[in-house]
Design a protein around this motif. Structure first.
Motif, short mmCIF file in Angstrom:
data_model
loop_
_atom_site.label_atom_id
_atom_site.label_comp_id
_atom_site.label_asym_id
_atom_site.label_seq_id
_atom_site.Cartn_x
_atom_site.Cartn_y
_atom_site.Cartn_z
N ASP A 130 1.49 -1.36 0.15
CA ASP A 130 -0.44 -0.05 -0.04
C ASP A 130 0.78 1.58 0.18
O ASP A 130 1.73 1.09 0.56
CB ASP A 130 -0.51 -0.22 1.23
N VAL A 131 0.73 2.21 -0.71
CA VAL A 131 1.17 3.54 -0.58
C VAL A 131 0.50 4.45 -0.42
O VAL A 131 -1.33 4.53 -1.10
CB VAL A 131 1.60 3.72 -2.64
N HIS A 132 0.51 5.48 0.70
CA HIS A 132 -0.78 5.74 1.29
C HIS A 132 -0.12 7.36 0.86
O HIS A 132 1.31 8.06 0.67
CB HIS A 132 -0.42 6.57 3.04
N PRO A 133 -1.01 7.96 0.88
CA PRO A 133 -1.26 9.50 -0.15
C PRO A 133 -0.38 9.99 1.12
O PRO A 133 -0.85 10.53 2.50
CB PRO A 133 -2.81 10.36 0.04
N LYS A 134 0.61 11.36 0.05
CA LYS A 134 1.46 12.19 1.13
C LYS A 134 1.87 13.14 -0.27
O LYS A 134 1.61 12.82 -1.31
CB LYS A 134 3.11 11.86 1.67
N PRO A 135 1.42 14.54 0.83
CA PRO A 135 1.08 15.95 0.17
C PRO A 135 2.43 15.51 -0.95
O PRO A 135 3.65 15.96 -0.57
CB PRO A 135 1.34 17.11 1.07
N GLY A 136 2.69 15.83 -2.05
CA GLY A 136 3.67 15.64 -3.03
C GLY A 136 4.59 14.43 -4.11
O GLY A 136 5.21 14.50 -4.71
N ARG A 137 3.58 13.63 -3.09
CA ARG A 137 4.02 12.39 -3.03
C ARG A 137 3.44 11.58 -4.62
O ARG A 137 3.08 12.23 -5.14
CB ARG A 137 3.74 11.12 -2.44
N CYS A 138 4.90 11.01 -5.55
CA CYS A 138 4.84 10.65 -6.95
C CYS A 138 5.12 9.80 -7.17
O CYS A 138 5.92 8.81 -6.50
CB CYS A 138 5.69 11.60 -7.48
N VAL A 139 3.82 8.20 -7.81
CA VAL A 139 4.38 6.51 -8.17
C VAL A 139 4.43 7.02 -9.59
O VAL A 139 3.51 7.44 -10.75
CB VAL A 139 3.64 6.38 -7.31
N ILE A 140 5.38 6.79 -9.91
CA ILE A 140 5.34 6.10 -11.18
C ILE A 140 5.85 4.93 -11.62
O ILE A 140 6.00 3.64 -11.32
CB ILE A 140 7.00 6.88 -12.03
#
Length: 69
Positions: A51-61
């Motif tokens: 799981d990748v949790h939302p975090k301000p400025g986070r980017c998933v490629i």
């Protein structure tokens, strides 16, 4: 229009363009307890989730074919 030029094919086929997805969390803040909503990735060979949790400025490629929800 893309398939009109390149046709339909599996991602990562040699000699063909590769499709990628980019997920950007744009909120200035994120309250995980209230809003939740992690992005869940599945590793098919092991059946494990990450799981990748939302975090301000986070980017998933990621490769477009990666199973996620």
């Amino acid at each position: 229009p893309w398939t009109d030029v390149y046709g339909r094919y599996p991602n990562r086929l040699r000699g063909k363009p590769r499709f990628m997805s980019c997920l950007v969390y744009l909120n200035d803040e994120w309250n995980a307890d209230t809003w939740g909503a992690p992005t869940r990735f599945l590793d098919h060979p092991t059946n494990l989730f990450y799981d990748v949790h939302p975090k301000p400025g986070r980017c998933v490629i990621m490769d477009q074919d990666v199973s996620h929800t």
